[in-house]
Design an enzyme around this catalytic site. Sequence first.
Site, PDB file in Angstrom:
ATOM      1  N   ARG A  96       0.863  -1.179   0.000  1.00 35.98           N
ATOM      2  CA  ARG A  96       0.000   0.000   0.000  1.00 35.98           C
ATOM      3  C   ARG A  96       0.905   1.236   0.000  1.00 35.98           C
ATOM      4  NH1 ARG A  96      -2.150  -3.494   3.995  1.00 35.98           N
ATOM      5  NH2 ARG A  96      -4.255  -4.245   3.519  1.00 35.98           N
ATOM      6  N   LYS A 122      -2.264  -2.476   7.843  1.00 41.43           N
ATOM      7  CA  LYS A 122      -3.425  -2.002   8.577  1.00 41.43           C
ATOM      8  C   LYS A 122      -3.525  -2.713   9.922  1.00 41.43           C
ATOM      9  CE  LYS A 122      -6.337  -0.591   4.684  1.00 41.43           C
ATOM     10  NZ  LYS A 122      -7.638  -0.806   4.002  1.00 41.43           N
ATOM     11  N   HIS A 127      -2.743   3.182  -6.126  1.00 40.61           N
ATOM     12  CA  HIS A 127      -3.359   1.966  -5.577  1.00 40.61           C
ATOM     13  C   HIS A 127      -3.648   0.949  -6.685  1.00 40.61           C
ATOM     14  CE1 HIS A 127      -4.996  -0.191  -2.219  1.00 40.61           C
ATOM     15  NE2 HIS A 127      -6.141  -0.411  -2.852  1.00 40.61           N
ATOM     16  N   ARG A 167      -1.007  -1.679  -6.942  1.00 44.03           N
ATOM     17  CA  ARG A 167      -1.152  -2.792  -5.995  1.00 44.03           C
ATOM     18  C   ARG A 167      -2.181  -3.790  -6.519  1.00 44.03           C
ATOM     19  NH1 ARG A 167      -1.346  -4.586  -0.362  1.00 44.03           N
ATOM     20  NH2 ARG A 167      -3.509  -4.799   0.327  1.00 44.03           N
ATOM     21  N   HIS A 195      -4.171  -8.916   3.614  1.00 45.39           N
ATOM     22  CA  HIS A 195      -5.615  -8.849   3.827  1.00 45.39           C
ATOM     23  C   HIS A 195      -5.990  -9.621   5.083  1.00 45.39           C
ATOM     24  CE1 HIS A 195      -6.632  -8.042  -0.692  1.00 45.39           C
ATOM     25  NE2 HIS A 195      -6.337  -6.944  -0.030  1.00 45.39           N
ATOM     26  N   TYR A 227     -10.252 -10.705  -6.761  1.00 48.08           N
ATOM     27  CA  TYR A 227      -9.357 -10.794  -7.913  1.00 48.08           C
ATOM     28  C   TYR A 227      -9.639 -12.012  -8.781  1.00 48.08           C
ATOM     29  CZ  TYR A 227      -6.818  -7.138  -5.489  1.00 48.08           C
ATOM     30  OH  TYR A 227      -6.489  -5.972  -4.877  1.00 48.08           O
TER      31      TYR A 227
END
Length: 298
Positions: free
Chosen positions: A151, A174, A242, A245, A268, A277
Amino acid sequence: MTRADILEAWGAHLAQGRRRSPHTVRAYVATAARLLDALGETDWNALARLGTGDLRRQLATRRGEGIGNVSAARELSALKGFLAFAREQAGRDAESRPRLRGPRVKKGLPRPVTPDEAVNLMLAVGEDASEPWIGARDRAVLFLLYGAGMRIAEALSLKGRAHPIGETLVVTGKGGKQRAVPVLPVVREAVSDYVTKCPWPLEPDKALFRGAKGGALSQGMVQRAMARARVMLGLPESATPHALRHSFATHLLGAGADLRSLQELLGHASLGSTQIYTKVDAATLLDVYRSAHPREAD
């Protein structure tokens, strides 16, 4: 208790208690500030008594200001969190907060760029920069996004101690979660080229990527550099940092990477975030991946 006290407590809870990103903290504090301004309340007990009708009116006001479904859903999430926090501060049950269903948000497919477009973007930011070292810097950041799936906030949070980058790099994502990502030689070379050209000394505890005045590089500067590059190349507005990515993920999946491995590489928390995806045409992605990601033949 003042308005500033409430917002400071809410921001500290998000940053330290919930370990939210600085961007999320700013957005959620701004949402709380709008609610306080609308109601004129500066007391935890008064906030704890707010109900579904209050939330609905606040959301209607924001809708009247022109926000869409995605922004409205985020606004409602922030309001619910803030009121749950207010109930905790008032000594009430946070789970009894107002219930209100947000607008439905259609989850769109990522719009990746092709490997050739990704490489051309990196070259373009280098050529368009005001100084050679700035071009090398922006190119290195984009390489980390496309070549390592990072990110933009993760890349810009790297400190000087991260250099020289080895075959793997520990990234803090995150929620403060760490993961190890493999780093291709071409990516390491791009970062080393930037460090060599950067006029600011490399310091272990300072940002690896520096702005023109020596401070930490901001996301906005990278986004503007890529915006200029995509205009030069005639690419759509969806070609953002982004998107690189997204491209990393879709190209690897098209090349045969399994979802669990891709989930770990992307950081994730849920496999569901990675499964999006699978909706991209894997056969097409495999063809483009074999032609370049990134320069496999090098």
